[in-house]
Write a protein that holds these residues in place. Structure first.
Motif, PDB file in Angstrom:
ATOM      1  N   ARG A   2      -6.918   0.453  -3.723  1.00 41.06           N
ATOM      2  CA  ARG A   2      -5.610   0.424  -4.082  1.00 41.06           C
ATOM      3  C   ARG A   2      -4.751   2.110  -3.811  1.00 41.06           C
TER       4      ARG A   2
ATOM      5  N   GLU B 178       4.059   0.903  -5.286  1.00 42.99           N
ATOM      6  CA  GLU B 178       2.945   1.864  -4.197  1.00 42.99           C
ATOM      7  C   GLU B 178       3.919   2.760  -3.407  1.00 42.99           C
TER       8      GLU B 178
ATOM      9  N   GLU C 151       1.109  -1.168  -0.253  1.00 47.74           N
ATOM     10  CA  GLU C 151       0.316  -0.029  -0.099  1.00 47.74           C
ATOM     11  C   GLU C 151       0.858   1.076  -0.317  1.00 47.74           C
TER      12      GLU C 151
END
Length: 597
Positions: free
Chosen positions: A161, A118, A77
């Protein structure tokens, strides 16, 4: 992206749940598609249905094991691990940027095991907010899964996301697209994506002493001990003296690798190549002073990278949340027209949320000193020995943690018992103290110590597994199950959670559950000798003498492979090859005296 029907994805998810205990909901089907995009071409299979047949046919288990690490690549994340990103944003990246500009070179960062991107995009956003131009940054992001690398390069993220990105950052660095957001080209320019296997013996794309920062978080938990030590050797050589290594909170080099020293930066424990380690230091890149700065002989000596002196400077709030140390450095760090209109202008970002459970005042003891930190709260400082080889001349890291008031509740919902457990030691050392209590039979004190550690470090997988074992040993089986379930939630392929879950079930007399958990552990790691030994114990308790004989023999046979140390601690469990071999041979000899049923 590979076109796979939902029916195939559902069947594949059911197979992974049955064999490995890996639960994948429809929200996670994106990671399944990424994994299939890598494995199917490698096998020359074009139809997803044919690949699924291969998984369920003869020899399919080996291919399923190859697929598993690729499936979990989606477990990431933006701005993951708040403590670490606060340290990056407040101290580490501003200092690296200022230092690189003084030395007329780029800031060099490696996001190793970047998954779908990410992490490197998070770092790139922080650097942009600090005023760094893309031309001033070498942010290298790599992963073994080439399909994930390609997805990261495209920079498209679903609404789910991108939920952890602040709205101000979303508006500045992304544009809305169907079902999500896409990184603007100006942000993507900061990052170069590439494939890289971290287990290879040589990194031919990385120069010695070239990196300022390596982020390798939640990766080494899947490696055995020799692989981890080899990787740390390569990381150490790739970092500049004083360069930093960020690992995941569930990962530790305690008693694994001693050449890094552990330091604390704004509440986050990180590893540093000792500044005095000049073994591979290249010639200086800078011959003349940076324009606008004094000659070298006229400047005050710089503190060591990330030493306490760096953080003793008073903070000054600047635009975009930057905190230049003084006016001259503010100009140096940001430069004129820092972003040149690359991103929409925004106001200052919201201040970081205070850490729960941190009080606004503290009373230092006679052995500590007190001063105010960047957030205006008093800090307690205490000097700790450097981690690594002894060196009397080495600067020792200063650990700083805010005073803790009433603690939050633990993973089991209960308040930790007050005790004299230290808060100013690294998590691995605090856990080692609790383990010593466990081995002495003082289980209440051990449980209290681990619970207090988990209040401060809720993502510490080693501590969570140990807590589950403590609950198991004291007959608190439901709480043990909950601890192991949380470990699996954090690390879906955690073999230890399955092993210890099987032991807890065996102690509770739940033989079917014990067999299931140990079978999943052995699917994930077939050469794990202790897993075969424990399965034999379950089979023996189930009066399956012949099956138990086979499992004891399997345990002995697997010892020809290197055996790694399990995360988590369980007293008196055989943990060395010699101990496992001796226990298995003794049990096998006892069984051989019994006639087969």
């Amino acid at each position: 992206m590979l076109n796979v029907s939902n029916k195939v994805l559902q069947q594949l998810a059911a197979l992974l749940l049955e064999r490995a205990g890996l639960k994948i909901t429809p929200d996670g089907f994106h990671s399944l598609r990424l994994a299939l995009s890598t494995r199917m071409p490698a096998l020359g299979v074009e139809e997803p249905e044919r690949y699924l047949q291969r998984l369920t046919g003869a020899g399919g288990e080996e291919e399923l094991r190859s697929l598993l690490p690729l499936v979990t690549v989606g477990h990431t994340e933006f701005f993951r691990d708040g403590k670490q990103f606060r340290a990056l944003e407040k101290s580490v990246l501003p200092d690296l940027l200022a230092r690189a500009r003084r030395e007329m070179r780029k800031v060099s960062v490696w996001s190793a095991g970047c998954a779908t991107g990410e992490e490197p995009y998070s770092v790139a956003m922080v650097l942009a907010e600090l005023g760094a131009l893309s031309a001033e940054v070498d942010l290298w992001a790599t992963d073994l899964n080439l399909a994930a690398v390609e997805a990261a390069r495209q920079g498209r993220f679903s609404l789910r996301r991108s939920i952890s990105i602040q709205p101000e950052r979303l508006g500045r660095f992304f544009r809305p697209v169907e079902d999500g957001h896409e990184a603007l080209p100006a942000l993507r320019e900061y990052i170069r994506f590439d494939g890289q296997n971290l287990a290879v013996p040589v990194f031919d794309k990385v120069a010695l002493n070239s990196l300022d920062l390596i982020l390798c978080r939640n990766v080494i938990i899947y490696f055995d001990l020799p692989t981890i030590r080899g990787l740390m050797d390569r990381f150490l050589s790739a970092l500049r003296p004083g360069g930093l290594l960020f690992l995941g909170y569930s990962e530790s080099l305690f008693k694994v690798y001693v050449r890094f020293e552990m330091i604390e930066v704004d509440g986050a424990f990180v590893y540093r190549r000792p500044p005095s380690d000049k073994g591979y230091r290249p010639p200086p890149l800078r011959i003349h002073p940076y324009p606008g700065t004094a000659e070298q002989s006229q400047r005050a000596p710089e503190p060591e990278p990330f030493s306490p002196a760096v953080y003793a400077r008073p903070p000054v709030e600047g635009a975009f949340g930057a905190r230049p140390r003084n006016a001259a450095e503010a100009s140096s760090v940001r430069g004129a027209g820092a972003l040149s209109g690359s991103f929409p202008a925004v106001g200052p970002l919201p201040a970081a949320s205070p850490v729960p459970g941190i009080s606004s005042a503290s009373t230092p003891s006679s052995s500590t000193t007190s001063r105010v930190n960047d957030l205006g709260r008093p800090r307690i400082t205490v000097e700790l020995p450097a981690v690594g080889t002894s060196d009397a001349a080495r600067t020792r890291p200063t650990v700083e943690l805010p005073a803790v008031s009433a603690p939050a509740r633990t993973v089991t919902g209960e308040l930790p018992v007050p005790s004299a457990w230290p808060k100013l030691l690294p998590p691995a050392e605090r856990l080692a103290m609790a383990v010593r209590k466990m081995t002495l039979g003082d289980f209440p004190a051990a449980i209290s110590g681990v619970q207090r550690l988990l209040v401060d470090e809720p993502s510490d997988l080693d501590a969570l597994l140990t807590l589950g074992n403590l609950f198991s040993l004291t007959g608190r089986i439901p709480e043990a199950r909950e601890a192991f379930a949380q470990a699996i939630l954090r690390e879906p392929l955690c073999v230890e959670a399955r092993v210890f879950g099987g032991v807890a079930a065996l102690q509770a007399g739940e033989l079917k559950e014990a067999r299931s958990e140990l079978a999943k552990a052995l699917f994930l790691e077939p050469t794990l000798a202790i897993g075969h030994y424990l399965l034999a114990q379950v089979q023996e308790r189930s009066h399956e003498s012949e099956a138990a004989r086979r499992s004891y023999r399997n345990a002995i046979a697997q010892l020809r492979f290197p055996q790694r140390t399990l995360a988590g601690h369980y007293p008196e469990m055989p943990d060395s090859a010699e101990a496992i071999s001796r226990a298995a041979r003794y049990a096998l000899a006892a069984l051989e005296e019994q006639p087969p049923h």
